[in-house]
Design a protein around this motif. Structure first.
Motif, PDB file in Angstrom:
ATOM      1  N   THR A  65      24.463  24.871 -22.524  1.00  0.00           N
ATOM      2  CA  THR A  65      25.266  25.415 -23.624  1.00  0.00           C
ATOM      3  C   THR A  65      26.768  25.292 -23.338  1.00  0.00           C
ATOM      4  OG1 THR A  65      24.968  27.602 -22.603  1.00  0.00           O
ATOM      5  CG2 THR A  65      23.527  27.027 -24.447  1.00  0.00           C
ATOM      6  N   ASP A  66      27.154  25.387 -22.059  1.00  0.00           N
ATOM      7  CA  ASP A  66      28.570  25.227 -21.706  1.00  0.00           C
ATOM      8  C   ASP A  66      29.013  23.783 -21.912  1.00  0.00           C
ATOM      9  OD1 ASP A  66      28.684  27.877 -21.006  1.00  0.00           O
ATOM     10  OD2 ASP A  66      28.383  27.523 -18.863  1.00  0.00           O
ATOM     11  N   LEU A  67      28.154  22.833 -21.555  1.00  0.00           N
ATOM     12  CA  LEU A  67      28.486  21.420 -21.760  1.00  0.00           C
ATOM     13  C   LEU A  67      28.606  21.100 -23.248  1.00  0.00           C
ATOM     14  CD1 LEU A  67      26.293  19.512 -19.137  1.00  0.00           C
ATOM     15  CD2 LEU A  67      28.736  19.978 -19.054  1.00  0.00           C
ATOM     16  N   ALA A 126      32.740   6.304 -26.017  1.00  0.00           N
ATOM     17  CA  ALA A 126      33.185   6.944 -27.264  1.00  0.00           C
ATOM     18  C   ALA A 126      33.176   8.461 -27.156  1.00  0.00           C
ATOM     19  CB  ALA A 126      32.300   6.490 -28.425  1.00  0.00           C
ATOM     20  N   LEU A 127      32.266   9.019 -26.350  1.00  0.00           N
ATOM     21  CA  LEU A 127      32.240  10.471 -26.162  1.00  0.00           C
ATOM     22  C   LEU A 127      33.146  10.901 -25.015  1.00  0.00           C
ATOM     23  CD1 LEU A 127      31.093  13.224 -26.916  1.00  0.00           C
ATOM     24  CD2 LEU A 127      29.188  12.780 -25.353  1.00  0.00           C
ATOM     25  N   LEU A 140      26.883  13.399 -17.323  1.00  0.00           N
ATOM     26  CA  LEU A 140      25.552  13.568 -17.895  1.00  0.00           C
ATOM     27  C   LEU A 140      25.607  13.455 -19.411  1.00  0.00           C
ATOM     28  CD1 LEU A 140      22.558  14.259 -17.355  1.00  0.00           C
ATOM     29  CD2 LEU A 140      23.160  16.641 -17.750  1.00  0.00           C
ATOM     30  N   LEU A 141      26.630  14.045 -20.029  1.00  0.00           N
ATOM     31  CA  LEU A 141      26.790  13.938 -21.479  1.00  0.00           C
ATOM     32  C   LEU A 141      26.920  12.484 -21.903  1.00  0.00           C
ATOM     33  CD1 LEU A 141      29.344  16.831 -22.124  1.00  0.00           C
ATOM     34  CD2 LEU A 141      26.899  16.857 -22.604  1.00  0.00           C
ATOM     35  N   CYS A 142      27.667  11.711 -21.114  1.00  0.00           N
ATOM     36  CA  CYS A 142      27.873  10.298 -21.436  1.00  0.00           C
ATOM     37  C   CYS A 142      26.571   9.514 -21.347  1.00  0.00           C
ATOM     38  CB  CYS A 142      28.905   9.685 -20.492  1.00  0.00           C
ATOM     39  SG  CYS A 142      30.558  10.343 -20.722  1.00  0.00           S
ATOM     40  N   GLN A 143      25.762   9.837 -20.352  1.00  0.00           N
ATOM     41  CA  GLN A 143      24.475   9.161 -20.234  1.00  0.00           C
ATOM     42  C   GLN A 143      23.573   9.497 -21.419  1.00  0.00           C
ATOM     43  OE1 GLN A 143      22.378   8.576 -16.728  1.00  0.00           O
ATOM     44  NE2 GLN A 143      23.954   9.320 -15.365  1.00  0.00           N
ATOM     45  N   ALA A 144      23.546  10.761 -21.795  1.00  0.00           N
ATOM     46  CA  ALA A 144      22.688  11.187 -22.894  1.00  0.00           C
ATOM     47  C   ALA A 144      23.086  10.505 -24.193  1.00  0.00           C
ATOM     48  CB  ALA A 144      22.758  12.716 -23.048  1.00  0.00           C
ATOM     49  N   LYS A 191      19.433  18.700 -28.083  1.00  0.00           N
ATOM     50  CA  LYS A 191      18.106  18.917 -27.507  1.00  0.00           C
ATOM     51  C   LYS A 191      17.919  18.095 -26.241  1.00  0.00           C
ATOM     52  CE  LYS A 191      14.512  18.931 -30.149  1.00  0.00           C
ATOM     53  NZ  LYS A 191      13.519  18.488 -31.152  1.00  0.00           N
ATOM     54  N   PHE A 192      18.441  16.883 -26.234  1.00  0.00           N
ATOM     55  CA  PHE A 192      18.317  15.991 -25.080  1.00  0.00           C
ATOM     56  C   PHE A 192      19.017  16.599 -23.867  1.00  0.00           C
ATOM     57  CE2 PHE A 192      18.895  11.237 -23.805  1.00  0.00           C
ATOM     58  CZ  PHE A 192      18.074  11.449 -22.715  1.00  0.00           C
ATOM     59  N   VAL A 193      20.248  17.073 -24.065  1.00  0.00           N
ATOM     60  CA  VAL A 193      21.009  17.657 -22.964  1.00  0.00           C
ATOM     61  C   VAL A 193      20.325  18.904 -22.433  1.00  0.00           C
ATOM     62  CG1 VAL A 193      23.206  18.738 -22.333  1.00  0.00           C
ATOM     63  CG2 VAL A 193      23.198  16.692 -23.775  1.00  0.00           C
ATOM     64  N   ILE A 194      19.852  19.745 -23.333  1.00  0.00           N
ATOM     65  CA  ILE A 194      19.161  20.975 -22.919  1.00  0.00           C
ATOM     66  C   ILE A 194      17.911  20.627 -22.112  1.00  0.00           C
ATOM     67  CG2 ILE A 194      17.850  22.963 -23.759  1.00  0.00           C
ATOM     68  CD1 ILE A 194      19.824  23.006 -26.150  1.00  0.00           C
ATOM     69  N   ALA A 195      17.163  19.626 -22.551  1.00  0.00           N
ATOM     70  CA  ALA A 195      15.931  19.239 -21.865  1.00  0.00           C
ATOM     71  C   ALA A 195      16.225  18.686 -20.474  1.00  0.00           C
ATOM     72  CB  ALA A 195      15.172  18.200 -22.676  1.00  0.00           C
ATOM     73  N   LEU A 196      17.302  17.914 -20.312  1.00  0.00           N
ATOM     74  CA  LEU A 196      17.626  17.330 -19.017  1.00  0.00           C
ATOM     75  C   LEU A 196      17.958  18.394 -17.972  1.00  0.00           C
ATOM     76  CD1 LEU A 196      19.824  14.261 -20.052  1.00  0.00           C
ATOM     77  CD2 LEU A 196      17.524  14.202 -19.106  1.00  0.00           C
ATOM     78  N   LEU A 197      18.546  19.512 -18.422  1.00  0.00           N
ATOM     79  CA  LEU A 197      18.914  20.569 -17.491  1.00  0.00           C
ATOM     80  C   LEU A 197      17.919  21.715 -17.445  1.00  0.00           C
ATOM     81  CD1 LEU A 197      22.770  20.744 -18.107  1.00  0.00           C
ATOM     82  CD2 LEU A 197      21.565  19.704 -16.194  1.00  0.00           C
TER      83      LEU A 197
END
Length: 488
Positions: free
Chosen positions: A179-181, A437-438, A454-458, A480-486
């Motif tokens: 959630t912080d990311l 781009a992100l 990690l955000l860039c990879q997602a 959802k992807f970021v939440i699932a990875l962590l």
């Protein structure tokens, strides 16, 4: 009812329930990838709320939970649930969310697990579903029973990540909240951004008897165009400046509606073309090659571009330049960007190191630099420190040897994020285009947290998938992807 009879299309279920009479229909929806004890308790609790229990599944194409997911495909997941005697109907959804399904099934109760009462709804989907079910005369209910996480079980006990990624994700999950990311990403929403770059034509040819015949030609969602597809979900004010041929019919449908595109016609322009050759008999791809026919740029077109930049460049918080050696980014345009942009982010997409070096020299000042590591492996650290006249900020590069994202800071310090969602062999420069781009807007705001990698990879992984899908990239899937990875 047999297992086979329980599994029906959403429309068939809706038709069957149209004659429900006084029976109350309860609806559960989710991915249910790795059906476990917590799910069965949840379904039983939901069934007690009514007479008929309908369970619908998120289809494979909309599951954004990381590499190897879903572990069980949609048909396998549907069969597993249909084997539960207390489940009456099972359907595979056709959309990213349950909103359309609710409209068709029209349940009396939409049941969610009690974990939704405890965690923050970062996607906003729960509020949308609550509003939808209430508009249909039903209500949302929360079951109260034991909770397990399929994602946590799979991440920790199934081999879905590479050996290099496992310790990286484990350590990051201990120090960083998803959630912080995602809150960092929300900060870029108000930035005004200008994107410059060129289009690439893709051609598919059939080969038979030594002769090639063109089957299909289309604009490839890559480079700057993939950057626009990425940015449109996160930023409200994005403009695009490029050159095109007189025929813009292939381009228009690909540019997001929220983006203001200023396309200047360049007489004699030939788009760089990636031509793929397929065997006529088997359909297998033989090989692909990139072609670019030389043309003489029109000085008047360059003057138009320079005039537009002189007039409006100061209005933008950030400029993203996707430089593939030609088109809109001429030497004079490069120099103008380096001199006037408040914050210049540059992605070098040249196929050879000498071309990348030549292009970079035209800019002089670059605040954020990105490119494949092979293009500037020897010079990136030196440039990051400002040597050679380049006042460059941290450089994000794609690591050829280790298969990950390497970030080089102003002091030359390196940080590496191993790949978690793709193999190194399947990472073209296009993947880096979406990541860049992100990353660039985050860097413009001074964000340097390790989680940015990690955000860039997602986003790189999802944007590549979305470029070829009719629904495109959606922020909800990214969250959802970021939440699932962590989720470990």
């Amino acid at each position: 009812m047999s297992v086979e009879d329980k599994i029906q299309s959403i429309e068939e279920i809706g038709q069957a329930l149209s004659n429900r009479g006084n029976r109350r229909v309860v609806h559960c929806h989710g991915e249910f990838d790795l059906l476990h004890f917590g799910h069965t308790r949840y379904f039983k609790a939901a069934k007690r709320l009514g007479d008929i229990l309908v369970v619908t599944l998120t289809p494979d194409r909309f599951i954004a939970k990381g590499p190897g997911r879903p572990v069980f495909n949609e048909n396998q997941r549907a069969e597993a649930i249909a084997n539960l005697e207390f489940v009456d109907y099972v359907g595979i959804n056709q959309w990213p969310t349950a909103l359309e399904t609710l409209e068709i099934i029209r349940p009396n109760i939409y049941a969610k697990g009690n974990e939704y009462l405890k965690k923050k709804d970062v996607t906003g989907r729960l509020d949308q579903e609550k509003a939808k079910i209430e508009s249909l005369g039903g209500q949302m209910a929360f079951t109260d029973d034991i909770v397990f996480s399929s994602s946590k079980l799979l991440n920790n006990h199934f081999d879905v990540f590479s050996e290099a990624a496992k310790p990286f994700l484990a350590e990051l999950s201990q120090t960083t909240k998803a959630t912080d990311l995602l809150a960092l990403v929300d900060k870029i929403k108000g930035l005004k951004i200008l994107v410059l770059g060129d289009f690439e034509l893709a051609e598919q040819c059939l080969v038979e008897g030594g002769h090639a015949k063109l089957r299909r030609a289309f604009i490839q969602p890559s480079g700057a165009l993939l950057g626009l597809i990425t940015l449109k979900e996160f930023c409200e004010l994005v403009d695009f400046l490029s050159v095109s041929t007189e025929d813009q019919s292939l381009i228009g449908p690909l540019i997001p509606a929220s983006v203001f595109a200023d396309l200047i016609v360049e007489p004699g322009l030939n788009y760089p073309t990636r031509r793929s050759y397929f065997d006529q008999a088997t359909g297998f791809k033989r090989f692909s090659a990139r072609h670019q026919t030389p043309f003489t740029p029109d000085p008047k077109v360059e003057e138009k571009i320079l005039a537009k930049l002189e007039k409006k460049l100061g209005d933008y918080d950030l400029v993203l330049a996707f430089d593939n050696n030609g088109g809109v980014l001429s030497p004079k345009v490069r120099a103008k960007l380096g001199q006037k942009a408040k914050f210049l982010a540059l992605l070098l997409g040249q196929p050879k190191a000498e071309l990348a070096h030549q292009a970079l020299a035209d800019y002089v000042k670059v605040d954020y630099l990105a490119g494949a590591q092979r293009l500037f492996a020897k010079d990136a650290e030196r440039w990051a420190k400002g040597a050679g006249g380049f006042k460059s900020g941290p450089a994000l590069s794609l690591s050829d040897k280790q298969g990950g994202l390497t970030q080089i800071g102003k002091n030359g310090a390196k940080s590496l994020a191993p790949l978690v969602a793709d193999s190194p062999q399947n990472l073209p420069i296009d993947w880096l285009s979406a990541s860049f781009a992100l990353a660039a807007p985050l860097k413009a705001l001074g964000v340097h947290e390790d989680g940015v990698l990690l955000l860039c990879q997602a986003i790189g992984t999802l944007a590549r998938q979305a470029a070829s899908q009719p629904y495109g990239l959606e922020k909800m899937l990214f969250d959802k992807f970021v939440i699932a990875l962590l989720n470990r």
